[in-house]
Design a protein around this motif. Structure first.
Motif, mmCIF file in Angstrom:
data_model
loop_
_atom_site.group_PDB
_atom_site.id
_atom_site.type_symbol
_atom_site.label_atom_id
_atom_site.label_comp_id
_atom_site.label_asym_id
_atom_site.label_seq_id
_atom_site.Cartn_x
_atom_site.Cartn_y
_atom_site.Cartn_z
ATOM 1 N N TYR A 194 6.769 13.674 -13.291
ATOM 2 C CA TYR A 194 6.549 12.294 -12.832
ATOM 3 C C TYR A 194 6.132 12.383 -11.367
ATOM 4 O O TYR A 194 6.880 12.907 -10.538
ATOM 5 C CB TYR A 194 7.848 11.500 -12.988
ATOM 6 N N ARG A 231 3.958 8.648 -4.779
ATOM 7 C CA ARG A 231 4.024 8.806 -3.313
ATOM 8 C C ARG A 231 5.419 8.484 -2.804
ATOM 9 O O ARG A 231 5.842 8.997 -1.792
ATOM 10 C CB ARG A 231 2.992 7.871 -2.639
ATOM 11 N N SER A 251 0.951 13.240 -2.084
ATOM 12 C CA SER A 251 0.487 13.041 -0.697
ATOM 13 C C SER A 251 1.552 13.496 0.292
ATOM 14 O O SER A 251 1.867 12.812 1.281
ATOM 15 C CB SER A 251 0.129 11.558 -0.442
ATOM 16 N N ASP A 270 -2.098 16.524 -1.218
ATOM 17 C CA ASP A 270 -3.332 16.192 -1.932
ATOM 18 C C ASP A 270 -4.350 17.321 -1.756
ATOM 19 O O ASP A 270 -4.266 18.091 -0.792
ATOM 20 C CB ASP A 270 -3.930 14.899 -1.353
ATOM 21 N N VAL A 271 -5.304 17.396 -2.682
ATOM 22 C CA VAL A 271 -6.441 18.308 -2.511
ATOM 23 C C VAL A 271 -7.720 17.462 -2.537
ATOM 24 O O VAL A 271 -7.732 16.386 -3.135
ATOM 25 C CB VAL A 271 -6.501 19.405 -3.608
ATOM 26 N N HIS A 293 -10.621 16.116 -6.979
ATOM 27 C CA HIS A 293 -9.797 15.707 -8.123
ATOM 28 C C HIS A 293 -9.891 16.715 -9.278
ATOM 29 O O HIS A 293 -8.937 16.897 -10.028
ATOM 30 C CB HIS A 293 -10.244 14.333 -8.640
ATOM 31 N N ASN A 298 1.740 5.698 -14.565
ATOM 32 C CA ASN A 298 1.074 4.429 -14.779
ATOM 33 C C ASN A 298 -0.193 4.389 -13.960
ATOM 34 O O ASN A 298 -0.875 3.389 -13.915
ATOM 35 C CB ASN A 298 2.006 3.309 -14.292
ATOM 36 N N ASN A 299 -0.458 5.473 -13.253
ATOM 37 C CA ASN A 299 -1.607 5.526 -12.355
ATOM 38 C C ASN A 299 -2.821 6.013 -13.177
ATOM 39 O O ASN A 299 -2.803 7.112 -13.727
ATOM 40 C CB ASN A 299 -1.241 6.502 -11.214
ATOM 41 N N PHE A 318 8.735 -2.142 -13.931
ATOM 42 C CA PHE A 318 9.922 -2.987 -13.802
ATOM 43 C C PHE A 318 9.762 -3.857 -12.557
ATOM 44 O O PHE A 318 9.535 -3.319 -11.461
ATOM 45 C CB PHE A 318 11.190 -2.140 -13.661
ATOM 46 N N ARG A 323 7.545 -5.554 -10.969
ATOM 47 C CA ARG A 323 6.511 -4.980 -10.116
ATOM 48 C C ARG A 323 6.300 -5.755 -8.810
ATOM 49 O O ARG A 323 5.929 -5.174 -7.785
ATOM 50 C CB ARG A 323 5.198 -4.908 -10.924
ATOM 51 N N TYR A 330 9.708 -4.655 -6.836
ATOM 52 C CA TYR A 330 9.925 -3.209 -6.818
ATOM 53 C C TYR A 330 8.574 -2.559 -6.526
ATOM 54 O O TYR A 330 7.869 -2.067 -7.413
ATOM 55 C CB TYR A 330 10.502 -2.712 -8.140
HETATM 56 P P1 NAD Z 1 3.418 5.404 -6.355
HETATM 57 O O1 NAD Z 1 4.586 5.834 -5.546
HETATM 58 O O2 NAD Z 1 2.653 4.187 -5.965
HETATM 59 O O3 NAD Z 1 3.849 5.214 -7.874
HETATM 60 C C1 NAD Z 1 4.425 6.235 -8.623
HETATM 61 C C2 NAD Z 1 4.560 5.770 -10.055
HETATM 62 O O4 NAD Z 1 5.484 4.694 -10.099
HETATM 63 C C3 NAD Z 1 3.256 5.230 -10.664
HETATM 64 O O5 NAD Z 1 3.143 5.665 -11.992
HETATM 65 C C4 NAD Z 1 3.440 3.714 -10.554
HETATM 66 O O6 NAD Z 1 2.730 3.006 -11.551
HETATM 67 C C5 NAD Z 1 4.946 3.629 -10.776
HETATM 68 N N1 NAD Z 1 5.540 2.354 -10.298
HETATM 69 C C6 NAD Z 1 5.289 1.681 -9.159
HETATM 70 N N2 NAD Z 1 6.030 0.533 -9.118
HETATM 71 C C7 NAD Z 1 6.757 0.512 -10.242
HETATM 72 C C8 NAD Z 1 7.697 -0.404 -10.794
HETATM 73 N N3 NAD Z 1 8.023 -1.552 -10.169
HETATM 74 N N4 NAD Z 1 8.253 -0.120 -11.992
HETATM 75 C C9 NAD Z 1 7.915 1.026 -12.628
HETATM 76 N N5 NAD Z 1 7.027 1.936 -12.197
HETATM 77 C C10 NAD Z 1 6.463 1.682 -10.994
HETATM 78 O O7 NAD Z 1 2.465 6.660 -6.387
HETATM 79 P P2 NAD Z 1 1.005 6.959 -7.002
HETATM 80 O O8 NAD Z 1 -0.042 6.418 -6.108
HETATM 81 O O9 NAD Z 1 0.919 6.648 -8.447
HETATM 82 O O10 NAD Z 1 1.060 8.543 -6.775
HETATM 83 C C11 NAD Z 1 0.091 9.395 -7.256
HETATM 84 C C12 NAD Z 1 0.035 10.567 -6.305
HETATM 85 O O11 NAD Z 1 -0.824 11.558 -6.872
HETATM 86 C C13 NAD Z 1 -0.535 10.191 -4.934
HETATM 87 O O12 NAD Z 1 0.168 10.875 -3.930
HETATM 88 C C14 NAD Z 1 -1.978 10.687 -5.033
HETATM 89 O O13 NAD Z 1 -2.543 11.017 -3.779
HETATM 90 C C15 NAD Z 1 -1.767 11.930 -5.896
HETATM 91 N N6 NAD Z 1 -3.032 12.377 -6.501
HETATM 92 C C16 NAD Z 1 -3.738 13.293 -5.802
HETATM 93 C C17 NAD Z 1 -4.961 13.735 -6.288
HETATM 94 C C18 NAD Z 1 -5.692 14.760 -5.461
HETATM 95 O O14 NAD Z 1 -5.083 15.287 -4.525
HETATM 96 N N7 NAD Z 1 -6.952 15.043 -5.752
HETATM 97 C C19 NAD Z 1 -5.451 13.253 -7.482
HETATM 98 C C20 NAD Z 1 -4.694 12.313 -8.184
HETATM 99 C C21 NAD Z 1 -3.468 11.857 -7.671
#
Ligand code: NAD
Length: 186
Positions: free
Chosen positions: A21, A24, A52, A90-91, A94, A114-115, A135, A137, A140
């Motif tokens: 999982y 950020r 990140s 991060d890199v 992608h 969920n991303n 949850f 949203r 939270y």
């Molecule tokens: P985030 O902290 O915003 O969310 C993390 C997860 O929690 C997500 O799945 C989001 O949908 C979920 N979430 C948020 N609010 C919620 C709620 N109220 N209830 C339930 N779930 C909830 O982080 P993110 O942006 O999804 O993190 C992805 C990470 O992956 C980032 O750091 C991004 O930079 C990294 N990434 C990096 C690359 C790369 O380096 N090339 C590529 C893809 C992703």
């Protein structure tokens, strides 16, 4: 019968589910925590990736990778699951992100997210992806919690107690307020 323990499964040679999982977690909040509680009921072991990890000290990414490791590790103590919390920078391409993640973590066979970008990148591999539910949203949300911190509003009830303690320990609210006086983006 309760969930078979990891030890028991290894003993009888059964297949273990180890999930990833990634987030950020700026900061880790109760929405993330609800997702992880659900994951803990479904799999044997959990890897939480601190995404990140190189970012900190901006209004949208105020906390360091290490501070977020503390927030998540301390919150997960109360759950009945073996977990690994791993910072991942991060890199800039992608196309190689999934192999970058795999080079940093224990092996895993399922990813919860969920991303759309995370789901898309893992869907192109053989690794199973599962959509995590949202949850409450509107509250939270890292953006909402950071907004409340800047505006002297109550934010502590949106995060696990352990996270509020870490943020107080590092004087995180003053950090984000100072950052917001220099930077209007969040
Ligand atoms: P985030 O902290 O915003 O969310 C993390 C997860 O929690 C997500 O799945 C989001 O949908 C979920 N979430 C948020 N609010 C919620 C709620 N109220 N209830 C339930 N779930 C909830 O982080 P993110 O942006 O999804 O993190 C992805 C990470 O992956 C980032 O750091 C991004 O930079 C990294 N990434 C990096 C690359 C790369 O380096 N090339 C590529 C893809 C992703």
């Amino acid at each position: 019968m309760g969930k078979m323990t990891t030890k028991h499964k290894q003993k009888i040679g059964d297949k273990m589910d180890r999930a990833l999982y990634v987030g950020r977690f700026q900061p880790y909040h109760l929405g993330h925590h609800e997702v992880i509680k659900k994951i803990a009921k479904e799999v044997d072991e959990l890897i939480v990736g601190i995404g990140s990890a190189q970012k900190s000290h901006t209004v949208s990414d105020p906390f360091t990778g290490g501070e977020r490791v503390m927030m998540v590790s301390r919150s997960l103590v109360e759950l009945d699951i073996t977990y690994y919390v791993i910072p991942m920078a991060d890199v800039d391409r992608h196309a190689i992100w999934v192999s970058h993640i795999q080079s940093l973590t224990p092996p895993f066979n399922v990813v919860y997210s969920n991303n759309p970008l995370v789901i898309g990148l893992f869907s192109e591999t053989k690794i199973e992806t599962r959509r995590s539910p949202l949850f409450k949203r509107s509250i939270y949300s890292g953006t909402e919690i950071r907004r409340r911190m800047i505006n002297d509003e109550k934010w502590e009830d949106l995060v696990p107690k352990a996270v509020a303690e870490v943020i107080n320990e590092i004087d995180g609210v003053n950090r984000i307020k100072n950052l917001s006086s220099n930077d209007t983006l969040f």
